[in-house]
Write a protein that holds these residues in place. Structure first.
Motif, PDB file in Angstrom:
ATOM      1  N   ARG A  28      30.072  33.478  47.489  1.00  0.00           N
ATOM      2  CA  ARG A  28      31.160  33.960  48.332  1.00  0.00           C
ATOM      3  C   ARG A  28      31.560  32.838  49.277  1.00  0.00           C
ATOM      4  O   ARG A  28      30.717  32.108  49.780  1.00  0.00           O
ATOM      5  N   TRP A  29      32.861  32.693  49.545  1.00  0.00           N
ATOM      6  CA  TRP A  29      33.329  31.630  50.427  1.00  0.00           C
ATOM      7  C   TRP A  29      32.668  31.776  51.790  1.00  0.00           C
ATOM      8  O   TRP A  29      32.513  32.865  52.320  1.00  0.00           O
ATOM      9  N   PHE A  56      37.542  30.319  40.539  1.00  0.00           N
ATOM     10  CA  PHE A  56      37.488  31.148  41.732  1.00  0.00           C
ATOM     11  C   PHE A  56      38.105  32.504  41.401  1.00  0.00           C
ATOM     12  O   PHE A  56      38.956  32.596  40.520  1.00  0.00           O
ATOM     13  N   THR A  57      37.690  33.507  42.125  1.00  0.00           N
ATOM     14  CA  THR A  57      38.289  34.818  41.948  1.00  0.00           C
ATOM     15  C   THR A  57      38.458  35.482  43.311  1.00  0.00           C
ATOM     16  O   THR A  57      37.596  35.372  44.173  1.00  0.00           O
ATOM     17  N   ILE A  58      39.600  36.110  43.473  1.00  0.00           N
ATOM     18  CA  ILE A  58      39.851  36.931  44.652  1.00  0.00           C
ATOM     19  C   ILE A  58      39.946  38.357  44.120  1.00  0.00           C
ATOM     20  O   ILE A  58      40.862  38.677  43.367  1.00  0.00           O
ATOM     21  N   GLU A  77      37.261  40.047  48.377  1.00  0.00           N
ATOM     22  CA  GLU A  77      36.313  38.938  48.319  1.00  0.00           C
ATOM     23  C   GLU A  77      36.930  37.719  47.633  1.00  0.00           C
ATOM     24  O   GLU A  77      37.742  37.855  46.731  1.00  0.00           O
ATOM     25  N   ASN A  78      36.472  36.567  48.068  1.00  0.00           N
ATOM     26  CA  ASN A  78      36.858  35.293  47.475  1.00  0.00           C
ATOM     27  C   ASN A  78      35.562  34.627  47.020  1.00  0.00           C
ATOM     28  O   ASN A  78      34.704  34.337  47.837  1.00  0.00           O
ATOM     29  N   LYS A  79      35.432  34.423  45.710  1.00  0.00           N
ATOM     30  CA  LYS A  79      34.179  33.890  45.189  1.00  0.00           C
ATOM     31  C   LYS A  79      34.394  32.718  44.228  1.00  0.00           C
ATOM     32  O   LYS A  79      35.373  32.682  43.495  1.00  0.00           O
ATOM     33  N   SER A 109      41.788  28.841  48.332  1.00  0.00           N
ATOM     34  CA  SER A 109      41.608  30.196  47.827  1.00  0.00           C
ATOM     35  C   SER A 109      41.271  31.156  48.972  1.00  0.00           C
ATOM     36  O   SER A 109      41.771  32.283  49.029  1.00  0.00           O
ATOM     37  N   GLU A 110      40.458  30.699  49.920  1.00  0.00           N
ATOM     38  CA  GLU A 110      40.103  31.523  51.072  1.00  0.00           C
ATOM     39  C   GLU A 110      41.320  31.789  51.958  1.00  0.00           C
ATOM     40  O   GLU A 110      41.475  32.894  52.483  1.00  0.00           O
ATOM     41  N   TYR A 112      44.314  32.205  50.953  1.00  0.00           N
ATOM     42  CA  TYR A 112      45.088  33.259  50.303  1.00  0.00           C
ATOM     43  C   TYR A 112      44.337  34.588  50.280  1.00  0.00           C
ATOM     44  O   TYR A 112      44.963  35.650  50.329  1.00  0.00           O
ATOM     45  N   ALA A 113      43.017  34.556  50.263  1.00  0.00           N
ATOM     46  CA  ALA A 113      42.244  35.798  50.396  1.00  0.00           C
ATOM     47  C   ALA A 113      42.492  36.403  51.774  1.00  0.00           C
ATOM     48  O   ALA A 113      42.662  37.623  51.913  1.00  0.00           O
TER      49      ALA A 113
END
Length: 192
Positions: A28-29, A56-58, A77-79, A109-110, A112-113
């Motif tokens: 997780r970020w 990465f996945t949000i 979540e941002n992972k 990515s974080e 945008y999360a």
């Protein structure tokens, strides 16, 4: 309490806690914990176009009564997904520079999360009518994220233009700071 009420409560709590779990290879970020070479679970040894690729996945788990909450940060979540990210540390001398660039992309990515969390919170009243609003926000945010990532890739020449890379890092840190109350770790009530 009735048995059915206890069972329902147990199922709700187990669903909520399951959404918080990290699976093997997921990260997780965090502002504290950065991506390392050991986080990449796929090691490749052949010549690739790039020696490293990160996934990465949000993801979100917005549910029925979330429209009552004043903070939805833990619902999105941002992972980094290490199980499907690869690295070839044999073809380059300074793999840490490539990992640093991937960390920058994780930081983007974080951003945008956090924007996603903010938009869902702004629109939480619409959750009473269904969850299509979450999908709409998700699609818009993911589109913006893809465009931002491509722009960074172009502007920094894939992380090779050190000057542009530093400018980008500074901008991302500023955005993270501006959206601090929408970090996953923040559990306090948020007033918009």
């Amino acid at each position: 309490m009735k048995v059915t009420t206890l069972v329902t409560l147990f199922l709700i709590l187990s669903y909520v806690s399951r959404g918080q779990e990290l699976h093997e290879g997921e990260l997780r970020w965090s502002s504290e914990r950065k991506i390392t070479e050991s986080d990449y679970k796929i090691k490749v040894g052949s010549k690739m176009n790039t020696p490293i690729l990160s996934q990465f996945t949000i993801s979100h788990s917005v549910g029925g009564f979330d429209f009552l909450k004043r903070n939805l940060n833990q619902k999105i979540e941002n992972k980094f997904i290490g199980q499907v990210s690869w690295i070839d540390s044999t073809q380059v001398k300074n793999i840490s520079r490539y990992i640093e660039y991937q960390q920058l992309l994780f930081d983007v990515s974080e951003v945008y999360a956090r924007k996603f969390r903010k938009q869902v919170l702004k629109n939480k009243a619409k959750l009473k009518k269904g969850f299509s609003i979450v999908s709409e926000i998700n699609n818009a945010i993911m589109s913006e994220f893809a465009e931002a990532r491509l722009e960074i890739e172009r502007n920094t020449e894939g992380g090779n233009n050190i000057e542009k890379l530093q400018e980008c890092k500074d901008d991302i840190l500023k955005q993270l700071s501006e959206l601090k109350e929408f970090s996953f770790e923040n559990k306090k009530k948020i007033r918009l």
